[in-house]
Design an enzyme around this catalytic site. Structure first.
Site, PDB file in Angstrom:
ATOM      1  N   HIS A  21      -5.994   7.273   0.920  1.00  0.00           N
ATOM      2  CA  HIS A  21      -5.140   6.083   0.846  1.00  0.00           C
ATOM      3  C   HIS A  21      -4.396   5.912   2.167  1.00  0.00           C
ATOM      4  O   HIS A  21      -3.346   6.527   2.389  1.00  0.00           O
ATOM      5  CB  HIS A  21      -4.168   6.237  -0.333  1.00  0.00           C
ATOM      6  CG  HIS A  21      -3.418   4.995  -0.681  1.00  0.00           C
ATOM      7  ND1 HIS A  21      -3.308   4.527  -1.974  1.00  0.00           N
ATOM      8  CD2 HIS A  21      -2.739   4.100   0.082  1.00  0.00           C
ATOM      9  CE1 HIS A  21      -2.588   3.417  -1.985  1.00  0.00           C
ATOM     10  NE2 HIS A  21      -2.217   3.143  -0.739  1.00  0.00           N
ATOM     11  N   GLU A 213       3.676   1.972  -8.640  1.00  0.00           N
ATOM     12  CA  GLU A 213       4.450   2.224  -7.413  1.00  0.00           C
ATOM     13  C   GLU A 213       5.787   1.506  -7.550  1.00  0.00           C
ATOM     14  O   GLU A 213       6.821   2.141  -7.695  1.00  0.00           O
ATOM     15  CB  GLU A 213       3.680   1.712  -6.189  1.00  0.00           C
ATOM     16  CG  GLU A 213       4.444   1.875  -4.885  1.00  0.00           C
ATOM     17  CD  GLU A 213       3.775   1.142  -3.716  1.00  0.00           C
ATOM     18  OE1 GLU A 213       2.956   0.242  -3.955  1.00  0.00           O
ATOM     19  OE2 GLU A 213       4.115   1.462  -2.559  1.00  0.00           O
TER      20      GLU A 213
HETATM   21  O1  LIG Z   1       2.235   0.849  -0.677  1.00  0.00           O
HETATM   22  C1  LIG Z   1       1.766  -0.294  -0.695  1.00  0.00           C
HETATM   23  N1  LIG Z   1       1.777  -1.005  -1.845  1.00  0.00           N
HETATM   24  C2  LIG Z   1       1.262  -2.246  -1.948  1.00  0.00           C
HETATM   25  N2  LIG Z   1       0.733  -2.877  -0.904  1.00  0.00           N
HETATM   26  C3  LIG Z   1       0.719  -2.234   0.266  1.00  0.00           C
HETATM   27  C4  LIG Z   1       1.215  -0.941   0.433  1.00  0.00           C
HETATM   28  N3  LIG Z   1       1.070  -0.587   1.716  1.00  0.00           N
HETATM   29  C5  LIG Z   1       0.473  -1.605   2.341  1.00  0.00           C
HETATM   30  N4  LIG Z   1       0.283  -2.609   1.469  1.00  0.00           N
HETATM   31  C6  LIG Z   1      -0.289  -3.934   1.717  1.00  0.00           C
HETATM   32  C7  LIG Z   1       0.096  -4.500   3.054  1.00  0.00           C
HETATM   33  C8  LIG Z   1      -1.198  -4.631   3.792  1.00  0.00           C
HETATM   34  O2  LIG Z   1      -1.250  -5.796   4.579  1.00  0.00           O
HETATM   35  C9  LIG Z   1      -2.224  -4.680   2.686  1.00  0.00           C
HETATM   36  C10 LIG Z   1      -3.634  -4.301   3.063  1.00  0.00           C
HETATM   37  O3  LIG Z   1      -3.707  -3.144   3.820  1.00  0.00           O
HETATM   38  O4  LIG Z   1      -1.704  -3.792   1.725  1.00  0.00           O
HETATM   39 ZN   LIG Z   2      -0.979   1.568  -0.270  1.00  0.00          ZN
END
Ligand SMILES: O=c1[nH]cnc2c1ncn2[C@H]1C[C@H](O)[C@@H](CO)O1
Ligand SMILES: [Zn+2]
Length: 364
Positions: A21, A213
């Site tokens: 991840h 999350e």
């Molecule tokens: O931790 C996360 N949770 C939900 N979405 C996330 C997280 N970290 C990054 N993203 C989003 C922002 C990025 O633009 C997208 C694709 O990598 O995924």
């Molecule tokens: Zn993520």
């Protein structure tokens, strides 16, 4: 654990690690952000000083809210709107991971975020594929073997999940291993994208889902029982389904039992969870309890730029917080490799010929 044998930072870097991840648009080198902003004409950066910019990302992401954390991606995505930029970022990500001892990685990103200047979704994937291949080649030339695959995300707040699932299947033979949904979780339950998950399943495709999350058990339940997720992106809030009695005995609720019994991998990202407020600190992160209860825990970075972290620094933080030894770290690594969206024979090859000999050397 005997502290004299506690893994050193350098040993942790050398240890073979598996990363499931890691967001491509959350792992740029600060210098690369500045250089790409210049070469692509992106003028939205808060500063063009490399050190200040690295600090800015860490501070801005340290907000206690997933929504605020996600705002920082406007800048990384802003500089990744050309094929050259995408290929460079992908190549550097693979090289950086290999330098940090990662032997297998799945890099995820949302192709729909890179079409502002007219690239097609297929062109985005092709550019990243070229970059990943180049990164693997450069790492190999430095004696650092790494295999890297891509996961394509659809953004929960957009309505393109079916298109992205189809894109995933189209590129499955050239490095795209699976599908995911990312972005804000509250208000965007996994079943909103049920069609896309059904498409993936009917095509024998792999997918994970960001769930548990910023939102709780309902999200995890939908992801697994309605959508059929093979893994959980984070899934940390499964801890809400554990009841701890006064004498310290832990009782698992039905969903937690299902997740543990069916060995659903948890893609846990400790530093990221502290930044978004999903956990108060690494020492208080449910990782320790979930590992003790033998859930299939894996260690992940999520966003190396925003968290200023690496796989080896996440390992180090967990060693400091929970006193893990090499046997524990090998277990997390094998958990991750078993859960990879890679052919079974290749997973076995990495476990038997890379991970086990690597840890045997460190434990000797
Ligand atoms: O931790 C996360 N949770 C939900 N979405 C996330 C997280 N970290 C990054 N993203 C989003 C922002 C990025 O633009 C997208 C694709 O990598 O995924
Ligand atoms: Zn993520």
């Amino acid at each position: 654990m005997d502290t004299t044998s506690a893994p050193s930072r350098e040993q942790l870097r050398q240890a073979p690690k598996v990363l499931l991840h890691d967001h491509l648009d959350g792992g740029l080198r600060p210098r690369t952000v500045v250089e790409l902003a210049d070469s692509t004409g992106y003028d939205g950066l808060p500063t063009t000083d490399v050190d200040e910019l690295g600090q800015w990302f860490a501070d801005a992401a340290d907000s206690g809210s997933l929504e605020k954390y996600l705002e920082t991606f406007a800048h990384t995505c802003g500089v990744m709107q050309t094929e050259d930029a995408l290929a460079r970022v992908a190549a550097e990500a693979v090289e950086d991971l290999a330098d940090d001892g990662v032997v297998y990685a799945e890099l995820r990103y949302a192709p729909e975020l890179f079409v502002e200047r007219g690239l097609s979704l297929d062109a985005v994937v092709k550019a990243v594929t070229d970059g990943v291949t180049e990164g693997e080649r450069k790492a190999r030339a430095k004696g650092r073997g790494i295999r890297a695959r891509q996961l394509l995300c659809a953004m929960r707040q957009h309505a393109r999940a079916s298109e992205i699932a189809e894109l995933t299947v189209r590129h499955r033979d050239t490095g795209v291993a699976g599908f995911d949904i990312a972005g804000p979780e509250a208000g965007y339950p996994p079943t909103r994208n049920l069609d896309a998950f059904e498409y993936m399943r009917s095509n024998n495709g792999h997918f994970t889902i960001h769930a548990g999350e910023a939102f709780g058990l309902a999200s995890i339940w939908e992801a697994i029982q309605h959508c059929g997720a093979e893994r959980l992106g984070h899934g940390v809030r499964i801890a809400d389904d554990l009841k701890i009695s006064a004498d310290g005995e832990v009782q698992l609720g039905r969903l937690a039992s299902f997740v543990r019994d069916t060995r659903i991998p948890l893609e846990l990202c400790p530093s990221s969870n502290v930044q978004t407020g999903a956990a108060p600190s690494i020492a208080e992160h449910p990782f320790g309890l979930l590992a003790k209860l033998r859930f299939r825990v894996t260690v992940n970075t999520d966003n190396r730029l925003m968290s200023g972290c690496s796989m080896s620094s996440e390992f180090a933080a967990l060693v400091d917080a929970f006193g893990y030894d090499w046997a524990d770290l090998q277990w997390f690594t094998i958990n991750a490799m078993k859960s990879a969206f890679l052919d079974f024979d290749q997973r076995l090859d990495v476990i038997n010929n890379v991970i086990k000999p690597g840890y045997a050397g460190l434990m000797a």
